[in-house]
Design a protein around this motif. Structure first.
Motif, PDB file in Angstrom:
ATOM      1  N   ASP A   1      38.451  28.641  49.151  1.00 21.17           N
ATOM      2  CA  ASP A   1      38.091  27.989  47.891  1.00 21.17           C
ATOM      3  C   ASP A   1      36.685  28.361  47.412  1.00 21.17           C
ATOM      4  O   ASP A   1      36.177  27.784  46.467  1.00 21.17           O
ATOM      5  CB  ASP A   1      38.216  26.474  48.030  1.00 21.17           C
ATOM      6  CG  ASP A   1      37.345  25.905  49.142  1.00 21.17           C
ATOM      7  OD1 ASP A   1      36.859  26.678  49.989  1.00 21.17           O
ATOM      8  OD2 ASP A   1      37.154  24.672  49.152  1.00 21.17           O
ATOM      9  N   GLU A   2      36.053  29.342  48.063  1.00 21.75           N
ATOM     10  CA  GLU A   2      34.726  29.795  47.655  1.00 21.75           C
ATOM     11  C   GLU A   2      34.828  31.182  47.030  1.00 21.75           C
ATOM     12  O   GLU A   2      35.803  31.901  47.256  1.00 21.75           O
ATOM     13  CB  GLU A   2      33.790  29.840  48.863  1.00 21.75           C
ATOM     14  CG  GLU A   2      33.471  28.465  49.414  1.00 21.75           C
ATOM     15  CD  GLU A   2      32.487  28.513  50.573  1.00 21.75           C
ATOM     16  OE1 GLU A   2      31.965  29.612  50.880  1.00 21.75           O
ATOM     17  OE2 GLU A   2      32.243  27.454  51.166  1.00 21.75           O
ATOM     18  N   PRO A   3      33.821  31.594  46.256  1.00 22.91           N
ATOM     19  CA  PRO A   3      33.834  32.948  45.689  1.00 22.91           C
ATOM     20  C   PRO A   3      33.877  33.997  46.797  1.00 22.91           C
ATOM     21  O   PRO A   3      33.452  33.727  47.923  1.00 22.91           O
ATOM     22  CB  PRO A   3      32.514  33.034  44.913  1.00 22.91           C
ATOM     23  CG  PRO A   3      32.048  31.635  44.749  1.00 22.91           C
ATOM     24  CD  PRO A   3      32.650  30.835  45.864  1.00 22.91           C
ATOM     25  N   PRO A   4      34.371  35.190  46.487  1.00 23.26           N
ATOM     26  CA  PRO A   4      34.436  36.238  47.512  1.00 23.26           C
ATOM     27  C   PRO A   4      33.069  36.534  48.115  1.00 23.26           C
ATOM     28  O   PRO A   4      32.061  36.568  47.421  1.00 23.26           O
ATOM     29  CB  PRO A   4      34.944  37.460  46.747  1.00 23.26           C
ATOM     30  CG  PRO A   4      35.552  36.939  45.504  1.00 23.26           C
ATOM     31  CD  PRO A   4      34.873  35.642  45.200  1.00 23.26           C
ATOM     32  N   ARG A   5      33.047  36.723  49.413  1.00 22.85           N
ATOM     33  CA  ARG A   5      31.851  37.112  50.147  1.00 22.85           C
ATOM     34  C   ARG A   5      31.988  38.612  50.404  1.00 22.85           C
ATOM     35  O   ARG A   5      32.715  39.046  51.285  1.00 22.85           O
ATOM     36  CB  ARG A   5      31.755  36.341  51.456  1.00 22.85           C
ATOM     37  CG  ARG A   5      30.504  36.608  52.268  1.00 22.85           C
ATOM     38  CD  ARG A   5      30.523  35.881  53.608  1.00 22.85           C
ATOM     39  NE  ARG A   5      31.766  35.992  54.328  1.00 22.85           N
ATOM     40  CZ  ARG A   5      32.154  37.064  55.036  1.00 22.85           C
ATOM     41  NH1 ARG A   5      31.385  38.122  55.097  1.00 22.85           N
ATOM     42  NH2 ARG A   5      33.307  37.072  55.674  1.00 22.85           N
TER      43      ARG A   5
END
Length: 140
Positions: free
Chosen positions: A38-42
């Protein structure tokens, strides 16, 4: 010509590299642990291009996403992706689980990666200077 055994044989490649500084290419097996979905791509690498060196990935387990030029694609086990020199590219693990992959690259690209992790200053200016020193450009 004399060769070192570790440059021509890897009994287990995991987290290691096959090939040496005088080789045309090296092969590394790496794992990215993944992160929260659920977080932006790393990004594993910033969007960049190599001025002279090509590189390629082969996914062994998990999933990797790539941007190569104008294309965004998802690579599953058994998939391969080619990053030609002069074409901006980046990649990341989109899932919460690990992705294991082979990276085929030049020794110069391997030196870029290895020395990148040793930089005490990771400001945009320092990163761009580091990439340039290894025949690359970070693309904004």
């Amino acid at each position: 010509m004399s060769v070192r055994l570790e440059d021509v044989f890897a009994a287990r490649l995991a987290d290691g590299v096959l090939g040496g500084a005088d080789s045309d290419f090296v092969v590394a097996e790496w794992v990215d642990p993944g992160g929260p979905a659920d977080e932006p791509p790393r990004l594993i690498a910033p969007l960049h291009l190599h001025l002279e060196d090509d590189e390629a990935w082969y996914v062994l387990e998990g999933t990797l996403r790539f941007r190569v030029g104008d294309h965004e694609l998802e690579a599953h086990p058994g998939s391969a992706v080619f990053g030609p020199h002069g074409v901006p590219h980046t990649f990341w693990n989109p899932g919460p689980g690990p992705a294991r992959y082979l990276l085929v690259m030049t020794p110069r690209t391997l030196r870029l990666i290895e020395t990148l992790h040793e930089l005490p200053d990771r400001s945009p200016e320092t990163l761009q200077e580091h990439f340039r020193a290894h025949g690359c450009e970070i693309v904004d």
